[in-house]
Design an enzyme around this catalytic site. Structure first.
Site, PDB file in Angstrom:
ATOM      1  N   ASP A 114       0.879  -1.175   0.000  1.00 19.56           N
ATOM      2  CA  ASP A 114       0.000   0.000   0.000  1.00 19.56           C
ATOM      3  C   ASP A 114       0.913   1.219   0.000  1.00 19.56           C
ATOM      4  O   ASP A 114       2.125   1.115   0.224  1.00 19.56           O
ATOM      5  CB  ASP A 114      -0.878  -0.012   1.267  1.00 19.56           C
ATOM      6  CG  ASP A 114      -1.778   1.216   1.365  1.00 19.56           C
ATOM      7  OD1 ASP A 114      -2.394   1.596   0.363  1.00 19.56           O
ATOM      8  OD2 ASP A 114      -1.853   1.819   2.458  1.00 19.56           O
ATOM      9  N   SER A 115       0.311   2.393  -0.198  1.00 27.59           N
ATOM     10  CA  SER A 115       1.092   3.613  -0.106  1.00 27.59           C
ATOM     11  C   SER A 115       1.623   3.811   1.314  1.00 27.59           C
ATOM     12  O   SER A 115       2.531   4.619   1.516  1.00 27.59           O
ATOM     13  CB  SER A 115       0.225   4.814  -0.470  1.00 27.59           C
ATOM     14  OG  SER A 115      -0.836   4.930   0.465  1.00 27.59           O
ATOM     15  N   TYR A 123      -0.526   8.473  -2.125  1.00 23.94           N
ATOM     16  CA  TYR A 123      -0.674   8.234  -3.556  1.00 23.94           C
ATOM     17  C   TYR A 123      -1.869   9.018  -4.128  1.00 23.94           C
ATOM     18  O   TYR A 123      -1.879   9.373  -5.302  1.00 23.94           O
ATOM     19  CB  TYR A 123      -0.958   6.747  -3.826  1.00 23.94           C
ATOM     20  CG  TYR A 123       0.221   5.796  -3.748  1.00 23.94           C
ATOM     21  CD1 TYR A 123       1.516   6.218  -3.461  1.00 23.94           C
ATOM     22  CD2 TYR A 123       0.011   4.440  -3.986  1.00 23.94           C
ATOM     23  CE1 TYR A 123       2.563   5.311  -3.410  1.00 23.94           C
ATOM     24  CE2 TYR A 123       1.058   3.526  -3.941  1.00 23.94           C
ATOM     25  CZ  TYR A 123       2.329   3.958  -3.649  1.00 23.94           C
ATOM     26  OH  TYR A 123       3.363   3.046  -3.611  1.00 23.94           O
ATOM     27  N   GLY A 124      -2.874   9.226  -3.290  1.00 27.51           N
ATOM     28  CA  GLY A 124      -4.194   9.632  -3.779  1.00 27.51           C
ATOM     29  C   GLY A 124      -4.277  11.002  -4.416  1.00 27.51           C
ATOM     30  O   GLY A 124      -5.206  11.284  -5.161  1.00 27.51           O
ATOM     31  N   CYS A 144      -4.389  -1.320  -1.924  1.00 25.36           N
ATOM     32  CA  CYS A 144      -4.543   0.120  -2.069  1.00 25.36           C
ATOM     33  C   CYS A 144      -5.506   0.369  -3.228  1.00 25.36           C
ATOM     34  O   CYS A 144      -5.254  -0.084  -4.358  1.00 25.36           O
ATOM     35  CB  CYS A 144      -3.168   0.717  -2.388  1.00 25.36           C
ATOM     36  SG  CYS A 144      -3.208   2.475  -2.755  1.00 25.36           S
ATOM     37  N   ASN A 145      -6.598   1.050  -2.952  1.00 24.33           N
ATOM     38  CA  ASN A 145      -7.579   1.341  -4.004  1.00 24.33           C
ATOM     39  C   ASN A 145      -6.968   2.214  -5.095  1.00 24.33           C
ATOM     40  O   ASN A 145      -7.229   2.028  -6.286  1.00 24.33           O
ATOM     41  CB  ASN A 145      -8.790   2.068  -3.416  1.00 24.33           C
ATOM     42  CG  ASN A 145      -9.588   1.204  -2.463  1.00 24.33           C
ATOM     43  OD1 ASN A 145     -10.577   0.596  -2.841  1.00 24.33           O
ATOM     44  ND2 ASN A 145      -9.161   1.129  -1.220  1.00 24.33           N
ATOM     45  N   THR A 146      -6.156   3.197  -4.673  1.00 25.35           N
ATOM     46  CA  THR A 146      -5.594   4.160  -5.621  1.00 25.35           C
ATOM     47  C   THR A 146      -4.625   3.466  -6.581  1.00 25.35           C
ATOM     48  O   THR A 146      -4.660   3.701  -7.802  1.00 25.35           O
ATOM     49  CB  THR A 146      -4.871   5.285  -4.856  1.00 25.35           C
ATOM     50  OG1 THR A 146      -5.729   5.762  -3.820  1.00 25.35           O
ATOM     51  CG2 THR A 146      -4.503   6.425  -5.771  1.00 25.35           C
ATOM     52  N   GLU A 177      -1.954   8.317   8.223  1.00 21.79           N
ATOM     53  CA  GLU A 177      -0.556   7.893   8.078  1.00 21.79           C
ATOM     54  C   GLU A 177       0.303   8.485   9.209  1.00 21.79           C
ATOM     55  O   GLU A 177       1.138   7.820   9.787  1.00 21.79           O
ATOM     56  CB  GLU A 177      -0.088   8.405   6.708  1.00 21.79           C
ATOM     57  CG  GLU A 177       1.196   7.906   6.182  1.00 21.79           C
ATOM     58  CD  GLU A 177       1.165   6.415   5.839  1.00 21.79           C
ATOM     59  OE1 GLU A 177       2.234   5.854   5.918  1.00 21.79           O
ATOM     60  OE2 GLU A 177       0.116   5.830   5.537  1.00 21.79           O
ATOM     61  N   CYS A 203     -10.922   3.578   0.657  1.00 25.79           N
ATOM     62  CA  CYS A 203      -9.467   3.718   0.791  1.00 25.79           C
ATOM     63  C   CYS A 203      -9.085   2.860   1.981  1.00 25.79           C
ATOM     64  O   CYS A 203      -9.759   2.901   3.021  1.00 25.79           O
ATOM     65  CB  CYS A 203      -9.099   5.183   1.037  1.00 25.79           C
ATOM     66  SG  CYS A 203      -7.403   5.444   1.610  1.00 25.79           S
ATOM     67  N   THR A 204      -8.006   2.093   1.834  1.00 30.20           N
ATOM     68  CA  THR A 204      -7.680   1.130   2.884  1.00 30.20           C
ATOM     69  C   THR A 204      -7.196   1.791   4.174  1.00 30.20           C
ATOM     70  O   THR A 204      -7.105   1.129   5.209  1.00 30.20           O
ATOM     71  CB  THR A 204      -6.639   0.107   2.380  1.00 30.20           C
ATOM     72  OG1 THR A 204      -5.494   0.815   1.875  1.00 30.20           O
ATOM     73  CG2 THR A 204      -7.225  -0.765   1.284  1.00 30.20           C
ATOM     74  N   HIS A 205      -6.896   3.073   4.127  1.00 26.34           N
ATOM     75  CA  HIS A 205      -6.558   3.785   5.368  1.00 26.34           C
ATOM     76  C   HIS A 205      -7.799   4.038   6.242  1.00 26.34           C
ATOM     77  O   HIS A 205      -7.691   4.123   7.459  1.00 26.34           O
ATOM     78  CB  HIS A 205      -5.929   5.151   5.065  1.00 26.34           C
ATOM     79  CG  HIS A 205      -4.469   5.103   4.689  1.00 26.34           C
ATOM     80  ND1 HIS A 205      -4.030   4.579   3.496  1.00 26.34           N
ATOM     81  CD2 HIS A 205      -3.361   5.543   5.343  1.00 26.34           C
ATOM     82  CE1 HIS A 205      -2.701   4.691   3.431  1.00 26.34           C
ATOM     83  NE2 HIS A 205      -2.275   5.271   4.545  1.00 26.34           N
TER      84      HIS A 205
HETATM   85  N1  DGL Z   1      -4.602   3.474   1.037  1.00 22.32           N
HETATM   86  C1  DGL Z   1      -4.740   3.982  -0.263  1.00 22.32           C
HETATM   87  C2  DGL Z   1      -6.042   3.615  -0.930  1.00 22.32           C
HETATM   88  O1  DGL Z   1      -6.618   2.602  -0.603  1.00 22.32           O
HETATM   89  C3  DGL Z   1      -4.271   5.346  -0.656  1.00 22.32           C
HETATM   90  C4  DGL Z   1      -4.004   6.397   0.329  1.00 22.32           C
HETATM   91  C5  DGL Z   1      -3.099   7.448  -0.257  1.00 22.32           C
HETATM   92  O2  DGL Z   1      -1.907   7.212  -0.286  1.00 22.32           O
HETATM   93  O3  DGL Z   1      -3.609   8.486  -0.708  1.00 22.32           O
HETATM   94  O4  DGL Z   1      -6.502   4.300  -1.800  1.00 22.32           O
END
Ligand code: DGL
Length: 269
Positions: A14-15, A46-47, A78-80, A157, A192-194
């Site tokens: 993931d990011s 990443y987003g 990570c969705n992104t 984060e 988003c996995t966060h």
């Molecule tokens: N955890 C990531 C996701 O699922 C991205 C978070 C990020 O880095 O912006 O999209």
């Protein structure tokens, strides 16, 4: 598949710390497997950085996981990164099974009675062609309120509680009314996995009657099915876990202590 390949680890990335929410479900579903997790925190978030950054980082992380660990399967937690890069990763690693995550739109439609569904995700995910295609398959069945959550993954984060609280409040308010009457949002997709790590707060803000939907468990079940189909499941042994980060080692250790188990070793990637 030979025993040594079966014993090879599963790579997860993931990011940053968000993918730990997926890793937690993977470890529960697949207790005999070894996992190598990479938090690309040195290059997060990443987003809000655009596809070129996400594609470049995803390629570097996957190359590292393959060269150093000979992984037998990859989970893009990570969705992104799934939205921006999974098609390229699959094309470039045709011999490697790759599992991605995407906002749980279909389970949300199945759950919703009011037919009004909120989706919180990064700007990158919501703007992606992959997400638009997914949404198009469900638009006839529900209304969707799409909320880009700039800064929220980054605040999670950093473990910045006041910022997590302020952004979560702003974004849930901006989505409109939650509830169980017609016109209310009754289902909230954490895309988003966060965000599951702010799940208690988001539940409080959206109200107890709102159902929060995330993707860890279905992704873990899908991973099990893929491994079984490839005759690559580990059916005994203790399993294992290595945690790596391209960012701050202490920050990943703290997050793993809180969300996975205390005392896990973390090293640089
Ligand atoms: N955890 C990531 C996701 O699922 C991205 C978070 C990020 O880095 O912006 O999209």
């Amino acid at each position: 598949m030979t025993n040594s390949l079966r014993a090879a680890p599963i790579g997860v990335f993931d990011s940053g710390v968000g993918g730990l929410s997926v890793l937690r479900a993977l470890r529960a579903e697949l207790p005999h497997e070894a996992f190598v997790y990479v938090a690309d925190s040195g290059f997060a978030p990443y987003g809000e950085r655009g596809d070129a950054h996400v594609v470049e980082r995803s390629r570097i992380v996957v190359r590292g996981l393959r060269e150093r660990y000979g992984i037998k399967l990859l989970v893009v937690a990570c969705n992104t990164a799934t939205a921006a890069a999974i098609h390229l990763l699959r094309a470039e690693n045709a011999d490697l099974p790759i599992v991605g995550v995407e906002p749980a739109i279909k389970p949300a439609v199945a759950n919703s009675r009011t037919r009004r569904i909120g989706v919180m995700a990064t700007r990158g995910t919501l703007n992606s062609a992959k997400f638009k295609l997914l949404l198009d398959t469900q638009r006839a069945d529900a209304d969707f309120v799409l909320q880009p959550c700039d800064g929220l993954a980054h605040a999670i984060e950093r473990g910045d509680a006041p910022e997590i609280e302020a952004l979560s409040r702003d974004y849930t308010l901006a989505m409109g009314r939650f509830g169980s009457e017609m016109g209310d949002i009754d289902t909230l997709v954490l895309g988003c996995t966060h965000y599951p790590f702010a799940g208690d707060l988001l539940q409080q803000l959206a109200g107890a009657q709102t159902r929060l939907v995330e993707t860890g468990v279905p992704v873990a079940q899908h991973t099990r099915r893929l491994l079984a189909a490839a005759d690559a499941l580990q059916s005994d042994g203790q399993g294992g876990l290595l945690l790596h980060t391209s960012g701050n080692v202490a920050a990943l250790r703290d997050a793993a202590d809180r969300w996975l188990a205390p005392g896990l070793a973390v090293s640089s990637f």
